[in-house]
Design an enzyme around this catalytic site. Structure first.
Site, PDB file in Angstrom:
ATOM      1  N   ASP A 188       2.796  11.159   1.737  1.00  0.00           N
ATOM      2  CA  ASP A 188       2.237  11.140   0.373  1.00  0.00           C
ATOM      3  C   ASP A 188       1.247  12.255   0.127  1.00  0.00           C
ATOM      4  OD1 ASP A 188       3.720   9.033  -0.253  1.00  0.00           O
ATOM      5  OD2 ASP A 188       2.089   7.753  -0.961  1.00  0.00           O
ATOM      6  N   ASN A 229       3.024   6.647   5.146  1.00  0.00           N
ATOM      7  CA  ASN A 229       2.433   6.860   3.829  1.00  0.00           C
ATOM      8  C   ASN A 229       1.439   8.014   3.863  1.00  0.00           C
ATOM      9  OD1 ASN A 229       2.044   6.108   1.152  1.00  0.00           O
ATOM     10  ND2 ASN A 229       0.156   5.029   1.689  1.00  0.00           N
ATOM     11  N   ASP A 272       1.102  37.454 -33.850  1.00  0.00           N
ATOM     12  CA  ASP A 272       0.544  38.552 -34.641  1.00  0.00           C
ATOM     13  C   ASP A 272       1.244  39.822 -34.222  1.00  0.00           C
ATOM     14  OD1 ASP A 272      -1.340  37.108 -35.865  1.00  0.00           O
ATOM     15  OD2 ASP A 272      -3.004  37.699 -34.579  1.00  0.00           O
ATOM     16  N   VAL A 304       0.841  -1.200   0.000  1.00  0.00           N
ATOM     17  CA  VAL A 304       0.000   0.000   0.000  1.00  0.00           C
ATOM     18  C   VAL A 304       0.877   1.252   0.000  1.00  0.00           C
ATOM     19  CG1 VAL A 304      -1.668   1.318   1.338  1.00  0.00           C
ATOM     20  CG2 VAL A 304      -1.894  -1.151   1.139  1.00  0.00           C
ATOM     21  N   ALA A 305       1.937   1.200   0.803  1.00  0.00           N
ATOM     22  CA  ALA A 305       2.779   2.387   0.901  1.00  0.00           C
ATOM     23  C   ALA A 305       3.587   2.602  -0.371  1.00  0.00           C
ATOM     24  CB  ALA A 305       3.716   2.244   2.089  1.00  0.00           C
ATOM     25  N   GLU A 360      -0.226   5.336  -5.416  1.00  0.00           N
ATOM     26  CA  GLU A 360      -1.607   5.502  -5.887  1.00  0.00           C
ATOM     27  C   GLU A 360      -2.061   6.955  -5.827  1.00  0.00           C
ATOM     28  OE1 GLU A 360      -0.764   4.117  -3.134  1.00  0.00           O
ATOM     29  OE2 GLU A 360      -1.990   4.838  -1.486  1.00  0.00           O
ATOM     30  N   ASP A 401      -8.176  31.878 -38.934  1.00  0.00           N
ATOM     31  CA  ASP A 401      -6.969  31.470 -38.209  1.00  0.00           C
ATOM     32  C   ASP A 401      -7.124  30.090 -37.572  1.00  0.00           C
ATOM     33  OD1 ASP A 401      -5.454  33.705 -38.747  1.00  0.00           O
ATOM     34  OD2 ASP A 401      -6.249  34.818 -37.048  1.00  0.00           O
ATOM     35  N   ASP A 424      -6.712  35.371 -34.306  1.00  0.00           N
ATOM     36  CA  ASP A 424      -7.970  35.908 -33.787  1.00  0.00           C
ATOM     37  C   ASP A 424      -9.148  35.691 -34.722  1.00  0.00           C
ATOM     38  OD1 ASP A 424      -7.078  37.653 -35.681  1.00  0.00           O
ATOM     39  OD2 ASP A 424      -6.778  39.348 -34.321  1.00  0.00           O
TER      40      ASP A 424
HETATM   41  P1  ATP Z   1      -1.906  41.119 -37.517  1.00  0.00           P
HETATM   42  O1  ATP Z   1      -2.087  39.925 -38.402  1.00  0.00           O
HETATM   43  O2  ATP Z   1      -0.548  41.263 -36.959  1.00  0.00           O
HETATM   44  O3  ATP Z   1      -2.980  41.328 -36.510  1.00  0.00           O
HETATM   45  P2  ATP Z   1      -2.981  43.124 -39.152  1.00  0.00           P
HETATM   46  O4  ATP Z   1      -4.034  43.495 -38.200  1.00  0.00           O
HETATM   47  O5  ATP Z   1      -2.246  44.210 -39.811  1.00  0.00           O
HETATM   48  O6  ATP Z   1      -1.878  42.303 -38.532  1.00  0.00           O
HETATM   49  P3  ATP Z   1      -4.975  42.248 -40.874  1.00  0.00           P
HETATM   50  O7  ATP Z   1      -6.002  42.620 -39.913  1.00  0.00           O
HETATM   51  O8  ATP Z   1      -5.098  40.998 -41.678  1.00  0.00           O
HETATM   52  O9  ATP Z   1      -3.597  42.159 -40.218  1.00  0.00           O
HETATM   53  O10 ATP Z   1      -4.816  43.489 -41.858  1.00  0.00           O
HETATM   54  C1  ATP Z   1      -4.045  43.394 -43.021  1.00  0.00           C
HETATM   55  C2  ATP Z   1      -4.125  44.674 -43.790  1.00  0.00           C
HETATM   56  O11 ATP Z   1      -5.485  44.905 -44.166  1.00  0.00           O
HETATM   57  C3  ATP Z   1      -3.717  45.899 -43.001  1.00  0.00           C
HETATM   58  O12 ATP Z   1      -2.358  46.163 -43.167  1.00  0.00           O
HETATM   59  C4  ATP Z   1      -4.546  47.001 -43.616  1.00  0.00           C
HETATM   60  O13 ATP Z   1      -3.892  47.549 -44.728  1.00  0.00           O
HETATM   61  C5  ATP Z   1      -5.781  46.286 -44.085  1.00  0.00           C
HETATM   62  N1  ATP Z   1      -6.871  46.462 -43.130  1.00  0.00           N
HETATM   63  C6  ATP Z   1      -6.872  46.207 -41.831  1.00  0.00           C
HETATM   64  N2  ATP Z   1      -8.055  46.467 -41.264  1.00  0.00           N
HETATM   65  C7  ATP Z   1      -8.846  46.899 -42.251  1.00  0.00           C
HETATM   66  C8  ATP Z   1     -10.215  47.320 -42.318  1.00  0.00           C
HETATM   67  N3  ATP Z   1     -10.991  47.336 -41.265  1.00  0.00           N
HETATM   68  N4  ATP Z   1     -10.681  47.709 -43.504  1.00  0.00           N
HETATM   69  C9  ATP Z   1      -9.906  47.672 -44.597  1.00  0.00           C
HETATM   70  N5  ATP Z   1      -8.630  47.287 -44.599  1.00  0.00           N
HETATM   71  C10 ATP Z   1      -8.081  46.918 -43.457  1.00  0.00           C
END
Ligand code: ATP
Length: 874
Positions: A709, A705, A326, A279-280, A284, A615, A611
């Protein structure tokens, strides 16, 4: 049926005002009537069931048999103690398990998706389980649909209904669809959205028509069996090790029993001793300790802004050697401010914008209209890039709410990070204006003309080069660059594909987004701990590189690469170059998958942030997928292992640190438990082999134990982190828990066992009377075995640092456990009744001193070895 009713009927039936939404008082009434918007889950086990589950164990059965036999032959105190051990074991087990379960439950609650609803005329975000029928729910890309909705409004809304129908292609939804028949399959109900499906594109508004178990998914999954809690690789490995050790211990016990029989010892005593030792020696308690340590670690991480969604992630964290991050919001503050513009030939600071110039005005208005954010003095919501544009507008008295009333939006193509563009169609003065904004390179491809000097003229190569040059200038200064263009179309009804085409270029703006202050330090920590940081961004290469240089991620241009270059590389090319690359710019989510694969093919353990909806694949294939808690979509969160509640890069680094510490702490507990067990087995085995009396009685073994333990092992599991842990290289993912520890473990076990035998032998020569000596010797052995183990726990705190360097009192739990253990041990000897039950006697003062000195030997020897280790490692 909800899909074949008209909307007025539905509003009436659910008595809700579409403009105001439900009122607070009505919500309370409905909450009581309909309950929470949750699917029923498996019933929790009752305390009694938990206790019974603890007792349902082979070892416990053996102990029960031992107790019964003891009672039958009149050894009532032995029987009682075994009984108490069984009960305490069960109680400790239940407490440990329910603590672990509670921690895991709390975790599950944290990752519950939120929903945006309109109540009392205002848009608010609530936990999705708070939704009641009649709520007006806003849907945007990336969100889970929180309940069954009849759609009121849709703009290019697409929903992935695979969780409900198995159909993997997202379904296009249209609020205007009408059905005559009342038998339409779920998959075709285009004016409905269903709980637990996912919006992947566009946006929409719906009214909650069914919640909780009344939803379609609720009907199917009448009882949702929560996914089986998966074990972590370490837990699985430990299960195996535990089983192996268990069998070995059992074998040793059987051998001991047989030898005892041959030596014609008292069979009953041999039987009890063997069982107690089994047991000891069988670890477990180990799985429970590991789960608790992991769960407590998870809680600690939550306080540091990282929600770990799966336990295996904690272990993997400790071996991460590449962080792909990012840029926007994670490495930078995501607080953007427009500082420069280029329009109608002038490239200036933004405050030089001249609204008397119609092109300047049109450019700024376009940025404000083609925009989903909202901005006022008090509150801003939406994408920071867009907020920055609205804020620039406000400085020139252009307010979105006002101009949007005159320029009504009639259509749109939402922004997505593949196209890097966003488009709206606005109706004004009898005309339809198509406005597009986005990344310069993407936008210029869609433009055929430019508005300059009050004329719309063809966009020639010189103009393009000029625009690109100015855009480059801005991006070298780490500015994020965004352009806008427009055209007028004759009617609202134009093929969506032809909207972003033949546009007239208006101008560009550059905005700063300063790096987060703490990030530079975190990256330096990574650099010194063998973790490489890689920036992956949708932004322009120059902007990305400029920021990467500021943050010590990259040094020169050869370390940066853009999405287009990536497209021209096959997997092998990329895998050959990937070691030199630090910045991936202008990438789309598909590129992220390619990058993770290339890094993994090189044997790296990769963490990847994300995000957006797109992705999810890269988050899934990365060893650690990290989703953003603030800006992240439900889809990204659902695909991730960790959610950062502050979207901050530094949080990933502290999570890795925590992951390393947790792993180390588990290692400490395990090695501690095993070295103690070896000590016990060794002492008894040697005594029996040489035909001596057994140095410990069965109840002594069970007692030890119980003392070692539980509390000390757990306290080691929650030991304070090693401040130097980030100076070490990452642990290899397949590294054994026992790496470099087997010899250490054996030696310490043997040492403890030997000390016990020494105490016993000396005790045996104390008195002329054999019986009297035996009790005295056993007492001494008992004290030495128990207290030396307690003190040995201090050795486990660091492999080479002295306990005085770490600080004896820096782990208060451990010190507390040691003191409690020693006090209990002293009371056993000094309180008469206990001494009788445990068949021990109090020691003379000089013997107390002697045994205490023996107990200190493991500490002293380990400290000496550590001095050499430190010298050697230097
Ligand atoms: P990360 O991937 O590091 O978050 P990010 O935010 O620059 O970078 P995206 O959001 O994909 O990446 O944006 C890519 C490009 O799209 C930007 O560099 C910008 O020129 C353009 N963009 C970003 N937001 C908008 C928007 N709301 N409307 C139109 N174009 C945009």
């Amino acid at each position: 049926m909800w899909f074949d009713k008209n909307l007025e009927e539905i509003f009436k039936e659910l008595s809700v005002d579409i403009v105001e939404g439900l009122s607070s008082s009505e919500i309370e009434v409905r909450k009581n009537k309909y309950g929470l918007n949750k699917l029923a889950t498996k019933k929790k086990k009752s305390i009694l069931q938990l206790i019974l589950a603890q007792l349902n164990d082979m070892l416990i059965y053996i102990l029960i048999v031992a107790a019964v036999i003891s009672a039958l032959i009149g050894e009532i105190s032995d029987a009682a103690i075994i009984g108490i051990v069984i009960i305490i074991n069960a109680i400790v087990g239940v407490i440990q398990e329910s603590k672990a379960e509670k921690a895991l439950d709390a975790l599950k609650k944290l990752s519950v998706p939120k929903a945006i609803v309109k109540r009392d005329g205002k848009l608010i975000e609530i936990e999705s389980y708070e939704i009641v029928p009649g709520d007006i729910v806003i849907i945007d890309a990336g969100r889970y649909i929180p309940c069954d909705l009849r759609l009121i409004e849709t703009a290019n809304l697409k929903i992935d209904e695979s969780s409900l129908t198995g159909e993997s292609v997202p379904v296009e939804k249209d609020a205007k669809t009408r059905f005559e028949s009342s038998s339409v399959p779920i998959g075709d109900q285009k004016n409905m959205a269903f709980m637990s499906t996912l919006a992947t594109y566009g946006r929409g508004v719906g009214i909650a028509v069914a919640t909780g178990m009344n939803t379609q998914i609720g009907k199917i999954a009448n009882m949702l069996n929560e996914e089986n809690d998966s074990k972590t690789p370490l837990q699985k490995k430990l299960d195996e090790t535990g089983r192996f050790l268990g069998f070995s211990a059992l074998a040793v016990c059987i051998i001991m029993f047989l030898i005892g029989m041959l030596q014609k010892r008292n069979l009953f005593e041999m039987f009890l001793t063997s069982i107690s030792l089994a047991v000891a020696a069988i670890p477990e308690g180990l799985p429970a300790i590991v789960t608790i340590v992991l769960a407590i670690g998870v809680q600690r991480m939550i306080k540091n802004n990282a929600i770990v969604r799966t336990l295996p992630a904690i272990e993997t964290l400790g071996s991460v050697n590449i962080i792909c991050s990012d840029k926007t919001g994670t490495l930078t503050q995501n607080k953007m401010t427009v500082t420069k513009f280029y329009c109608d030939g002038s490239f200036e600071e933004i405050n030089k914008l001249n609204l008397q110039n119609p092109i300047h005005k049109l450019m700024l208005e376009s940025f404000v209209l083609c925009n989903d954010a909202s901005y006022s003095q008090y509150k801003e919501t939406g994408d920071p890039t867009e907020i920055a544009l609205l804020s620039a507008g406000v400085k020139f008295n252009i307010f979105k709410e006002e101009i949007e009333k005159i320029h009504k939006r009639v259509d749109e193509i939402p922004f997505d990070s593949d196209r890097k563009l966003m488009t709206t169609v606005n109706y004004f003065d009898g005309k339809y204006y198509v406005i597009t904004k986005g990344a310069i390179d993407s936008l210029l491809n869609k433009c055929s003309s430019i508005y300059m000097n009050n004329k719309i003229i063809t966009l020639n190569d010189e103009d393009r080069n000029n625009i690109m040059e100015i855009s480059n200038k801005m991006s070298y200064e780490a500015l994020r660059v965004l352009g806008t263009a427009y055209k007028i179309i004759p009617s609202e009804h134009v093929e969506i594909d032809s909207l972003e085409k033949d546009l007239t270029f208006l101008g560009i703006v550059g905005m700063i987004d300063p790096p987060r202050e703490e990030v530079k330090d975190s990256i330096n920590i990574c650099n010194s701990s063998g973790i490489r940081t890689v920036m992956i961004t949708g932004d322009h290469k120059n902007t990305a590189l400029a920021i990467a240089k500021k943050l010590n991620i990259a040094e020169n241009e050869s370390q940066a690469i853009s999405g287009i270059e990536l497209d021209n590389m096959d997997d092998e090319d990329l895998s050959n170059r990937v070691d030199d690359l630090r910045v991936f710019a202008r990438v789309s989510p598909e590129h992220k998958v390619k990058i993770v694969k290339a890094l993994k093919s090189k044997g790296y353990i990769v963490s990847m942030t994300g995000d957006g909806v797109n992705d999810a694949p890269s988050l899934r294939i990365a060893d650690i997928g990290v989703a953003m808690g603030i800006t992240g979509t439900d889809v990204a969160k659902g695909a991730s292992d960790i959610i950062l509640t502050d979207d901050n890069f530094s949080t990933i680094v502290s999570a890795i640190k925590e992951g390393r510490n947790i792993y180390n702490n588990i290692k400490k507990s395990v090695i501690f438990l095993l070295s103690c067990n070896i000590g016990e087995i060794f002492a008894l085995f040697i005594a029996i082999l040489f035909g001596w009396s057994t140095p410990l009685s069965p109840i002594h073994i069970l007692w030890i134990n119980l003392i070692t333990d539980t509390l000390p092992a757990l306290s080691l599991g929650v030991d304070t982190g090693d401040p130097d842990i980030m100076k070490l290289k990452p642990r290899k993912s397949n590294e054994s828990l026992f790496k470099n520890s087997v010899v250490y473990l054996l030696l310490n076990g043997l040492l403890i066992g030997t000390l016990t035998l020494i105490a016993f032998t000396i005790g045996m020569n104390k008195f002329p009377d054999y019986k009297e000596s035996l009790i005295y010797a056993r007492t001494m052995a008992f004290v030495v075995l128990c207290i030396s183990q307690l003190i040995h726990s201090l050795n486990m705190r660091s492999e080479n640092k002295s306990i005085f360097q770490i600080g004896i009192f820096s782990n208060k739990y451990l010190i507390g456990s040691i003191i409690i253990g020693i006090l209990l041990q002293i009371s056993l000897l000094t309180i008469h009744t206990l001494a009788v039950i445990f068949k021990v006697t109090n020691l003379a003062i000089q013997d107390w001193i002697f045994v205490i000195l023996l107990c200190l030997i493991p500490l002293i020897l380990n400290e000496i070895i550590k001095i050499f280790k430190r010298k050697f490692s230097r």
